[in-house]
Design a protein around this motif. Structure first.
Motif, PDB file in Angstrom:
ATOM      1  N   GLY A 222       0.818  -1.212   0.000  1.00 21.73           N
ATOM      2  CA  GLY A 222       0.000   0.000   0.000  1.00 21.73           C
ATOM      3  C   GLY A 222       0.845   1.251   0.000  1.00 21.73           C
ATOM      4  O   GLY A 222       0.513   2.244  -0.674  1.00 21.73           O
ATOM      5  N   GLU A 223       1.966   1.223   0.712  1.00 18.06           N
ATOM      6  CA  GLU A 223       2.873   2.378   0.714  1.00 18.06           C
ATOM      7  C   GLU A 223       3.422   2.629  -0.678  1.00 18.06           C
ATOM      8  O   GLU A 223       3.501   3.781  -1.132  1.00 18.06           O
ATOM      9  N   ARG A 224       3.805   1.565  -1.389  1.00 17.48           N
ATOM     10  CA  ARG A 224       4.310   1.731  -2.759  1.00 17.48           C
ATOM     11  C   ARG A 224       3.230   2.325  -3.667  1.00 17.48           C
ATOM     12  O   ARG A 224       3.501   3.228  -4.472  1.00 17.48           O
ATOM     13  N   LEU A 225       2.017   1.812  -3.539  1.00 17.72           N
ATOM     14  CA  LEU A 225       0.924   2.298  -4.389  1.00 17.72           C
ATOM     15  C   LEU A 225       0.618   3.758  -4.087  1.00 17.72           C
ATOM     16  O   LEU A 225       0.450   4.577  -5.012  1.00 17.72           O
ATOM     17  N   ALA A 226       0.542   4.109  -2.805  1.00 14.72           N
ATOM     18  CA  ALA A 226       0.251   5.500  -2.443  1.00 14.72           C
ATOM     19  C   ALA A 226       1.355   6.432  -2.925  1.00 14.72           C
ATOM     20  O   ALA A 226       1.081   7.522  -3.452  1.00 14.72           O
ATOM     21  N   THR A 227       2.607   6.021  -2.763  1.00  9.26           N
ATOM     22  CA  THR A 227       3.727   6.838  -3.234  1.00  9.26           C
ATOM     23  C   THR A 227       3.658   7.036  -4.736  1.00  9.26           C
ATOM     24  O   THR A 227       3.877   8.150  -5.252  1.00  9.26           O
ATOM     25  N   LEU A 228       3.340   5.972  -5.462  1.00  7.58           N
ATOM     26  CA  LEU A 228       3.217   6.064  -6.919  1.00  7.58           C
ATOM     27  C   LEU A 228       2.126   7.044  -7.315  1.00  7.58           C
ATOM     28  O   LEU A 228       2.325   7.890  -8.202  1.00  7.58           O
ATOM     29  N   LEU A 229       0.974   6.964  -6.651  1.00  8.74           N
ATOM     30  CA  LEU A 229      -0.153   7.825  -7.007  1.00  8.74           C
ATOM     31  C   LEU A 229       0.093   9.279  -6.596  1.00  8.74           C
ATOM     32  O   LEU A 229      -0.360  10.196  -7.285  1.00  8.74           O
ATOM     33  N   PHE A 230       0.795   9.493  -5.499  1.00 10.31           N
ATOM     34  CA  PHE A 230       1.168  10.871  -5.141  1.00 10.31           C
ATOM     35  C   PHE A 230       2.136  11.454  -6.167  1.00 10.31           C
ATOM     36  O   PHE A 230       2.096  12.641  -6.480  1.00 10.31           O
ATOM     37  N   THR A 231       3.008  10.612  -6.690  1.00 11.37           N
ATOM     38  CA  THR A 231       4.030  11.074  -7.620  1.00 11.37           C
ATOM     39  C   THR A 231       3.445  11.390  -8.986  1.00 11.37           C
ATOM     40  O   THR A 231       3.787  12.396  -9.616  1.00 11.37           O
ATOM     41  N   ASN A 232       2.541  10.534  -9.445  1.00 16.10           N
ATOM     42  CA  ASN A 232       1.983  10.715 -10.785  1.00 16.10           C
ATOM     43  C   ASN A 232       0.652   9.988 -10.869  1.00 16.10           C
ATOM     44  O   ASN A 232       0.542   8.934 -11.489  1.00 16.10           O
ATOM     45  N   GLY A 233      -0.358  10.564 -10.232  1.00 17.76           N
ATOM     46  CA  GLY A 233      -1.663   9.922 -10.238  1.00 17.76           C
ATOM     47  C   GLY A 233      -2.672  10.746  -9.470  1.00 17.76           C
ATOM     48  O   GLY A 233      -2.589  11.970  -9.424  1.00 17.76           O
ATOM     49  N   ASP A 234      -3.624  10.074  -8.838  1.00 18.34           N
ATOM     50  CA  ASP A 234      -4.690  10.740  -8.096  1.00 18.34           C
ATOM     51  C   ASP A 234      -4.266  10.886  -6.635  1.00 18.34           C
ATOM     52  O   ASP A 234      -4.242   9.896  -5.890  1.00 18.34           O
ATOM     53  N   PRO A 235      -3.937  12.098  -6.179  1.00 11.78           N
ATOM     54  CA  PRO A 235      -3.478  12.262  -4.796  1.00 11.78           C
ATOM     55  C   PRO A 235      -4.554  11.963  -3.762  1.00 11.78           C
ATOM     56  O   PRO A 235      -4.239  11.610  -2.621  1.00 11.78           O
ATOM     57  N   HIS A 236      -5.827  12.103  -4.132  1.00 16.96           N
ATOM     58  CA  HIS A 236      -6.901  11.783  -3.192  1.00 16.96           C
ATOM     59  C   HIS A 236      -6.944  10.268  -2.939  1.00 16.96           C
ATOM     60  O   HIS A 236      -7.061   9.829  -1.784  1.00 16.96           O
ATOM     61  N   GLU A 237      -6.847   9.480  -4.014  1.00 19.07           N
ATOM     62  CA  GLU A 237      -6.774   8.021  -3.846  1.00 19.07           C
ATOM     63  C   GLU A 237      -5.513   7.648  -3.086  1.00 19.07           C
ATOM     64  O   GLU A 237      -5.531   6.767  -2.211  1.00 19.07           O
ATOM     65  N   ALA A 238      -4.409   8.329  -3.398  1.00 19.53           N
ATOM     66  CA  ALA A 238      -3.141   8.057  -2.713  1.00 19.53           C
ATOM     67  C   ALA A 238      -3.277   8.276  -1.210  1.00 19.53           C
ATOM     68  O   ALA A 238      -2.789   7.469  -0.410  1.00 19.53           O
ATOM     69  N   ALA A 239      -3.936   9.352  -0.818  1.00 18.12           N
ATOM     70  CA  ALA A 239      -4.094   9.651   0.600  1.00 18.12           C
ATOM     71  C   ALA A 239      -4.913   8.562   1.297  1.00 18.12           C
ATOM     72  O   ALA A 239      -4.576   8.121   2.404  1.00 18.12           O
ATOM     73  N   SER A 240      -5.986   8.126   0.648  1.00 17.09           N
ATOM     74  CA  SER A 240      -6.826   7.082   1.237  1.00 17.09           C
ATOM     75  C   SER A 240      -6.041   5.798   1.446  1.00 17.09           C
ATOM     76  O   SER A 240      -6.095   5.176   2.520  1.00 17.09           O
ATOM     77  N   ILE A 241      -5.287   5.392   0.424  1.00 13.16           N
ATOM     78  CA  ILE A 241      -4.488   4.172   0.525  1.00 13.16           C
ATOM     79  C   ILE A 241      -3.385   4.341   1.553  1.00 13.16           C
ATOM     80  O   ILE A 241      -3.073   3.429   2.330  1.00 13.16           O
ATOM     81  N   GLY A 242      -2.788   5.528   1.591  1.00 11.63           N
ATOM     82  CA  GLY A 242      -1.731   5.792   2.564  1.00 11.63           C
ATOM     83  C   GLY A 242      -2.213   5.704   3.994  1.00 11.63           C
ATOM     84  O   GLY A 242      -1.518   5.170   4.869  1.00 11.63           O
ATOM     85  N   HIS A 243      -3.415   6.228   4.267  1.00  7.35           N
ATOM     86  CA  HIS A 243      -3.957   6.138   5.624  1.00  7.35           C
ATOM     87  C   HIS A 243      -4.186   4.683   6.023  1.00  7.35           C
ATOM     88  O   HIS A 243      -3.944   4.308   7.184  1.00  7.35           O
TER      89      HIS A 243
END
Length: 234
Positions: A165-186
């Motif tokens: 999940g950390e890898r996915l959230a980092t990927l989405l924050f870097t180049n994707g949907d930051p809102h989805e990234a935040a949800s996965i990161g939490h």
């Protein structure tokens, strides 16, 4: 455990001793497992060249290994190749890993390979594709694999779910949907509450760094603050 605690010299000595025992006893399955773990440690420590060497040694007699073992080895090999910047070879290794995984028969595997299920395979491949995405390759395949892994892990594999999940959230924050990234990161931080690992802490610090470009999003800012409370600044 030594690897997780960053006692890398201790881990290397124990892996090497175990490998010697496996080779003397002619246990090809245990030999492959140890070399895979040695490759993972080397790549984590910034030495993917040694990681590649370990996987090549393990694959010297692939006919003696099960399909699950070959899939895990090729996935680990792909990550070493990706970290070496050898993208085309990494993609070929991903294909070989998928081919082996598609024909696996868990009944043939040694007991310790029970963890290598659909979620674990998706995570291993996803992390290779994650490394390639950070080097400029398309990120869609990485996100697909990592999402599948996060969905597939159950409560028994909380640690694996957190790190994926950390890898996915980092990927989405870097180049994707930051809102989805935040949800996965939490969710990843929720999973971390029960874990104590220096590797986990470093992964979370990487995620916190990825949140810094999105502090205008309340959920992202809160995620960064939660990580700081959990693992500190350094």
């Amino acid at each position: 455990m030594a690897f997780d605690a960053y006692a890398h010299d201790d881990a290397r000595r124990m892996f090497a001793f175990g490998l010697s025992c496996a080779e003397q006893s002619g246990d090809w399955h245990l030999r492959a497992r140890l070399l895979t773990n040695m490759a993972r440690q080397a790549t984590w420590c910034g030495d993917p060249d040694s990681g590649l060497t370990h996987t090549e040694l393990a694959l010297v007699r692939p006919d003696r290994l099960t399909a699950s073992e070959r899939a895990w080895l090729q996935a680990t090999r792909s990550r070493a190749l990706a970290n070496l910047g050898r993208g085309q070879e990494a993609v070929r290794a991903v294909g070989q890993a998928d081919e082996a995984f598609a024909v696996r028969n868990p009944a043939e595997d040694p007991p310790w390979m029970g963890f290598y299920n659909d979620a674990e395979h998706a995570s291993n491949i996803g992390q290779c594709l994650f490394d390639m995405a950070l080097q400029g390759a398309p990120q869609e395949d990485a996100a697909v694999r990592l999402r599948a892994a996060v969905r597939g892990y159950d409560e028994v594999y909380t640690r694996s779910r957190m790190m994926t999940g950390e890898r996915l959230a980092t990927l989405l924050f870097t180049n994707g949907d930051p809102h989805e990234a935040a949800s996965i990161g939490h969710q990843a931080v929720d999973d971390t509450q029960r874990l104590r690992s220096r590797r986990v802490a470093d992964r979370l610090r990487q995620l916190r760094q990825a949140t810094t470009e999105h502090t205008a999003i309340p959920e992202a800012k809160e995620l960064g603050e939660r990580i700081t409370q959990l693992v500190g600044v350094a």
